[in-house]
Design a protein around this motif. Structure first.
Motif, PDB file in Angstrom:
ATOM      1  N   GLU A 180       0.828  -1.208   0.000  1.00 39.82           N
ATOM      2  CA  GLU A 180       0.000   0.000   0.000  1.00 39.82           C
ATOM      3  C   GLU A 180       0.861   1.256   0.000  1.00 39.82           C
ATOM      4  O   GLU A 180       0.523   2.260  -0.637  1.00 39.82           O
ATOM      5  CB  GLU A 180      -0.924  -0.012   1.217  1.00 39.82           C
ATOM      6  CG  GLU A 180      -2.029  -1.075   1.117  1.00 39.82           C
ATOM      7  CD  GLU A 180      -2.865  -1.159   2.373  1.00 39.82           C
ATOM      8  OE1 GLU A 180      -2.549  -0.442   3.346  1.00 39.82           O
ATOM      9  OE2 GLU A 180      -3.834  -1.948   2.390  1.00 39.82           O
ATOM     10  N   GLU A 197       2.121   1.715  -3.557  1.00 40.34           N
ATOM     11  CA  GLU A 197       1.035   2.145  -4.442  1.00 40.34           C
ATOM     12  C   GLU A 197       0.632   3.596  -4.185  1.00 40.34           C
ATOM     13  O   GLU A 197       0.199   4.301  -5.103  1.00 40.34           O
ATOM     14  CB  GLU A 197      -0.172   1.222  -4.269  1.00 40.34           C
ATOM     15  CG  GLU A 197       0.047  -0.181  -4.835  1.00 40.34           C
ATOM     16  CD  GLU A 197      -1.148  -1.104  -4.623  1.00 40.34           C
ATOM     17  OE1 GLU A 197      -1.265  -2.096  -5.347  1.00 40.34           O
ATOM     18  OE2 GLU A 197      -1.968  -0.812  -3.711  1.00 40.34           O
ATOM     19  N   SER A 198       0.760   4.043  -2.942  1.00 40.09           N
ATOM     20  CA  SER A 198       0.356   5.411  -2.601  1.00 40.09           C
ATOM     21  C   SER A 198       1.464   6.430  -2.853  1.00 40.09           C
ATOM     22  O   SER A 198       1.281   7.625  -2.622  1.00 40.09           O
ATOM     23  CB  SER A 198      -0.085   5.482  -1.141  1.00 40.09           C
ATOM     24  OG  SER A 198       1.000   5.218  -0.272  1.00 40.09           O
TER      25      SER A 198
END
Length: 244
Positions: free
Chosen positions: A15, A18-19
């Motif tokens: 995450e 991806e962020s």
């Protein structure tokens, strides 16, 4: 999960990637497998950050919980892109002054340089994505908080940044002993970029061939070189002196 400047757990790291979080370094347990790790591995193939494969004992020391074989060190600051940095420089009322660090590895040297750079009105600092000192707690402390006041840009290669800056008519000056010219011989009240090299090897040869000028500090003693952060400070204050 996240603690201080570290993230641990495979899903949390996925995450974070991806962020767009600024990951300084990723520690992965040797021999790790499983479907979730395969998903992470697909992200790692496109990653620009440093990956170290380590024994589980190393990960146990880095994390306070179930790391699932993955721990990431994240930067406490947000980096700017090179184009964004150029936009910032064009808004300045004074000639841009960039500082490029070619392979600097010591975090305390890095922090000291950031502190001096902020005091000397440096427009922004450019560092490579790999093989450079990270911005961690020691960097922040040594910089006396200046790391939060000065734009820092990460690029794939410093040489690419050199060529990019030159398209904006910015003169690039490498600090090196491989020249007869001193920093006092060069006109510094124009748009410039100063390049400081690795603590042991100095500025790489490929960059030395591409710069507009090479310059050294005059040495009167018997010791042949200065600490890189001290040398950087002396050079930046020569820029300040000429501009004042």
């Amino acid at each position: 999960m996240e603690t201080e400047n570290r993230i641990y757990g495979i899903r949390a790291v996925i995450e974070a990637i991806e962020s767009g979080k600024s990951i300084e370094k990723l520690f992965v347990q040797k021999g790790l497998s499983g479907s979730l790790f395969q998903e992470l591995n697909r992200h790692l193939k496109k990653a620009n950050f440093t990956i170290s494969y380590v024994p589980v004992e190393k990960l146990n020391k880095l994390s306070k919980g179930n790391h699932q074989g993955v721990v990431a060190s994240i930067s406490p600051v947000s980096y700017v892109g090179l184009d964004e940095l150029m936009e910032i420089s064009q808004k300045s009322t004074t000639p841009p002054l960039f500082l490029l660090l070619d392979g600097l590895t010591d975090v305390r040297n890095f922090g000291a340089i950031i502190r001096t750079a902020e005091c000397c009105g440096v427009t922004g600092i450019i560092i490579p994505e790999k093989g450079a000192a990270p911005i961690n707690a020691d960097t922040v402390k040594t910089s006396a908080g200046a790391v939060f006041k000065l734009p820092i840009c990460r690029v794939n290669h410093i040489l690419d940044a050199v060529y990019h800056l030159q398209t904006y008519d910015i003169k690039l000056i490498a600090a090196t002993e491989k020249t007869d010219d001193t920093i006092h011989d060069i006109k510094l009240d124009q748009p410039i970029g100063i390049i400081m090299g690795n603590e042991a090897k100095g500025v790489s040869n490929s960059i030395l061939k591409a710069v507009d000028h090479k310059a050294k500090l005059p040495m009167l003693g018997s010791i042949a070189s200065l600490n890189v952060s001290v040398a950087c400070g002396a050079i930046l204050y020569e820029v300040v002196r000429q501009r004042l």
